[in-house]
Design an enzyme around this catalytic site. Structure first.
Site, PDB file in Angstrom:
ATOM      1  N   CYS A 119       0.855  -1.199  -0.042  1.00  0.00           N
ATOM      2  CA  CYS A 119       0.149  -0.199  -0.239  1.00  0.00           C
ATOM      3  C   CYS A 119       0.925   1.427  -0.028  1.00  0.00           C
ATOM      4  O   CYS A 119       1.739   1.502   0.898  1.00  0.00           O
ATOM      5  CB  CYS A 119      -0.838   0.018   1.156  1.00  0.00           C
ATOM      6  SG  CYS A 119      -1.572   1.589   1.352  1.00  0.00           S
ATOM      7  N   GLU A 137       9.370  -1.016 -11.693  1.00  0.00           N
ATOM      8  CA  GLU A 137       8.328  -1.112 -12.257  1.00  0.00           C
ATOM      9  C   GLU A 137       6.843  -0.691 -11.349  1.00  0.00           C
ATOM     10  O   GLU A 137       5.864  -1.431 -11.152  1.00  0.00           O
ATOM     11  CB  GLU A 137       7.829  -2.409 -12.929  1.00  0.00           C
ATOM     12  CG  GLU A 137       8.974  -2.926 -13.966  1.00  0.00           C
ATOM     13  CD  GLU A 137       8.728  -4.213 -14.523  1.00  0.00           C
ATOM     14  OE1 GLU A 137       9.210  -4.396 -15.652  1.00  0.00           O
ATOM     15  OE2 GLU A 137       7.868  -5.078 -14.206  1.00  0.00           O
ATOM     16  N   CYS A 196      -7.607   0.896   0.480  1.00  0.00           N
ATOM     17  CA  CYS A 196      -7.820   0.798   1.758  1.00  0.00           C
ATOM     18  C   CYS A 196      -7.911   2.136   2.565  1.00  0.00           C
ATOM     19  O   CYS A 196      -8.030   3.069   2.047  1.00  0.00           O
ATOM     20  CB  CYS A 196      -6.380   0.269   2.403  1.00  0.00           C
ATOM     21  SG  CYS A 196      -4.987   1.283   2.416  1.00  0.00           S
ATOM     22  N   GLU A 205      15.323  -2.685 -19.372  1.00  0.00           N
ATOM     23  CA  GLU A 205      15.117  -4.083 -19.535  1.00  0.00           C
ATOM     24  C   GLU A 205      14.757  -4.357 -20.916  1.00  0.00           C
ATOM     25  O   GLU A 205      13.925  -3.298 -21.504  1.00  0.00           O
ATOM     26  CB  GLU A 205      14.093  -4.628 -18.420  1.00  0.00           C
ATOM     27  CG  GLU A 205      14.512  -4.737 -17.235  1.00  0.00           C
ATOM     28  CD  GLU A 205      13.496  -5.194 -16.305  1.00  0.00           C
ATOM     29  OE1 GLU A 205      12.606  -6.237 -16.681  1.00  0.00           O
ATOM     30  OE2 GLU A 205      13.567  -4.947 -14.894  1.00  0.00           O
TER      31      GLU A 205
END
Length: 679
Positions: free
Chosen positions: A112, A147, A154, A305
């Site tokens: 979170c 990433e 929440c 990448e």
């Protein structure tokens, strides 16, 4: 950031292997001219086995090995995935999803971003890592997280969202106005009444079906900012120790959940991971490269990448054909990449990426096709040296890309839910790319004064003074192109109380009277005619249009294309409006590829921006320039050999061959020429 050559290598996870295997790896890396490793991306669980214990012994050994091999090091803060103990000791750090389910530990994008516990522990790990390794020989960049993405709904996020809203709007009255809260009795009288828009509140049938677009739009902005706050907190911890080494994180190109333009000012260099969704994605990759380059005002980026062979996340994972990995890497360099890195260096022995492609397979062989191709590319990059490092990519065409319009278009009720932002933008970019025009992909806030052509597909949501700045492009002689849905809503996603296309109406000289929609596959022929041509049909092209058909009333604009059927047959589908010394083109429907290419071609021809290989399918020309020296990259993405006349004289830096302007040049599929042009 200046380096002696383009860094070449990628993600290495030596903690998974005993020392003898690592020794073999370093030997193999030397054979392939690999000089750069990204270390520690997912190392949190062994760097901090419990809340009160930090153990850098294993990473010390790994970093020492890299230093001993004179490697360039990208060192991660290891916060890309939480360790199990953290999620079990503090369950509140686990995300609550769109459906309202509170998750338990698992996967990786699992924290979170509003959790004080996660923020405290991730920042502390970043601080300790920086204190230990700042000044390490060969350290060229810090890699924060990995990433970034996803969303949480929440109570921590609900509370943080309310704080974010108070900072954005100041008063509850302004909030109600922005969200048009008189609709459906949504007037809020207290900030505490605001809850995240998820499947339990404002949504039905998924994230893009929302009763109040303004609420959802703000939550997407908020979540992007919350993840950014996590990145910034770790960067600040690094900066307290190391004031100079660049700090970055790896983006994912055309990725909807995060507004990379909002992040860009906080990165020292942009970097991204290139995993295209198909095998014939050269234009899409070029768009993503240009988008990443545009994040830092045209500064070079890093390809952080790519896979040497296959991915492991799709239903079908085809291998890259011979020469394709090399071709795609050179394409990245051609569009501004100053690093070419892979995921991964050695295949993992287990879990979901054990079959993901790697430089070294499970057997560690150096006689595979994949390794030979990597080694060949490494030798070419080593021979190239610093010839293009730091070089810019000159362009006179700007393509506007905007996350707010992306979000707003795809969750707007009414019209046609089959309209998607990225495919539409890509269609216009592909036409520019195939025409050989150099393109910068820019935000709506960009300085447009240096561009002759500005293309802004689906510029649905207008922010700031963008309408006035687009007018200025045309006023001084440039051309602006936009499409259906443009100029419909303000920054709060509320409709302008004026004729569409709103504040863009004067520039385009049209009024949208109605907006019709159709199912995918249904078409309406649009006849396109070269402006000023004789009315004899010789200069006509017919395009199949679909999805959206705006009924347009010219307000001074010249009709360039007309619908062929339905009650609006014969009415404008494409218009051109004289504005100042320039013009504004408005495309009121979703033309097919041929129609978009025709419109783009007309605009580019006006400014002399059609490239020398525009008629050669899938042959790409890109240019980088430094200190007045131009290096042209000729990249053949086609499936058959082609012969073309060289556009300039120069020397091919890959072969040493001298080329004369006009000389016949044969290119086989996947061929690459890197031409240092003679003055």
């Amino acid at each position: 950031m200046s380096t002696r050559k383009i860094p070449f290598g990628g993600d290495y996870n030596p903690e998974q292997w005993p020392r003898p295997v690592r020794d073999e790896d370093w030997s193999a890396f030397g054979k392939a001219s690999i000089d750069t490793v990204t270390l520690g991306v997912f190392a949190w669980s062994y760097l901090q086995p419990d809340e009160d214990t930090y153990d850098f012994g294993r990473l010390d050994e790994i970093v020492a090995e890299a230093v001993a091999h004179d490697a360039t090091i990208v060192l991660a803060t290891a916060t890309g995935a939480m360790p199990p103990w953290l999620a079990h000791r503090y369950p509140e750090v686990n995300r609550t999803d769109f459906e309202g389910r509170h998750h338990v530990y698992g996967q990786r994008h699992n924290f979170c971003p509003s959790s004080p516990v996660f923020r405290r522990l991730s920042v502390e790990l970043a601080r300790r890592t920086a204190e230990r390794y700042a000044g390490t020989p060969g350290l060229v960049a810090w890699h924060v997280g990995n990433e970034y993405g996803g969303a949480c709904y929440c109570e921590h996020c609900a509370a943080a969202f309310r704080v974010w809203l108070r900072e954005r709007y100041g008063t509850i009255e302004r909030l109600n106005d922005a969200w048009n809260a008189t609709f459906w009795s949504h007037l809020f009288s207290d900030w505490e009444q605001v809850v995240p828009p998820n499947a339990l509140s404002e949504h039905w049938r998924g994230p893009n079906h929302t009763a109040f677009q303004g609420i959802t739009l703000d939550y997407r902005r908020f979540m992007s900012d919350q993840l950014l706050a996590c990145f910034r907190a770790e960067k600040d911890a690094i900066r307290a120790v190391d004031a100079d080494t660049p700090v970055t994180t790896n983006f994912m190109g055309l990725y909807q959940p995060i507004d990379y333009h909002r992040w860009a000012p906080h990165l020292d260099l942009a970097s991204w991971d290139n995993y295209p969704p198909g095998t014939r994605e050269h234009a899409r990759m070029a768009l993503a490269h240009d988008l990443m380059r545009g994040l830092k005002d045209g500064a070079p980026f890093w390809l952080m990448e790519q896979t040497p062979t296959i991915t492991a996340s799709r239903d079908v994972n085809p291998v890259k054909r011979p020469g394709v990995m090399r071709l795609w890497t050179w394409q990245a360099v051609a569009h501004g990449a100053d690093a070419a890195l892979f995921f991964q260096m050695r295949q993992s022995r287990g879990a979901c990426e054990k079959y993901h492609g790697a430089v070294l397979d499970h057997a560690g062989r150096t006689d595979t096709r994949a390794f030979r191709e990597v080694a060949g590319l490494g030798a070419e990059l080593a021979a190239l040296g610093d010839a293009v490092v730091g070089a810019r990519t000159p362009a006179r065409v700007a393509l506007v890309f905007d996350w707010d319009s992306w979000w707003a278009v795809e969750m707007t009720d009414g019209f046609n839910r089959h309209v998607s932002y990225v495919p539409t933008v890509l269609q216009y970019y592909r036409a520019l790319w195939q025409a050989g025009a150099g393109v910068d992909v820019v935000p709506v806030t960009a300085d447009l004064s240096g561009y002759d052509v500005v293309v802004a597909p689906l510029l649905h949501l207008l922010k700031g003074d963008v309408a006035a700045r687009l007018e200025e492009v045309a006023r001084r002689g440039g051309t602006v192109v936009s499409t259906f849905y443009a100029g419909r809503v303000d920054e709060d996603d509320n409709a302008y109380l004026m004729d569409a296309p709103g504040p863009l109406g004067a520039l385009f000289g049209v009024r949208v009277d109605e907006t019709d929609s159709a199912e995918p596959g249904a078409t309406n022929p649009v006849t396109l005619r070269v402006p000023g041509s004789a009315d004899d049909g010789a200069a006509e092209v017919v395009s199949g249009a679909g999805l959206v058909f705006e009924v347009v009333l010219p307000q001074g604009a010249e009709v360039v294309g007309t619908y062929g059927s339905d009650f609006y047959a014969g009415t404008p589908a494409v218009t051109r409006n004289a504005f100042g010394d320039g013009e504004g083109w408005y495309v009121a429907t979703a033309l097919d590829d041929a129609g978009v290419a025709w419109v783009v071609g007309q605009v580019l021809e006006r400014h002399g921006l059609v490239g020398p290989y525009a008629g050669v399918l899938d042959l790409e020309l890109a240019v980088r320039e430094r200190d007045g020296v131009r290096t042209a990259f000729l990249l053949h993405h086609g499936l058959e050999p082609v012969e073309v006349a060289a556009h300039a004289s120069g020397v091919d830096l890959l072969t040493g061959r001298e080329l004369r302007r006009g000389e016949t040049l044969r290119l086989d599929p996947t061929d690459v020429v890197v031409l240092r042009e003679h003055p």
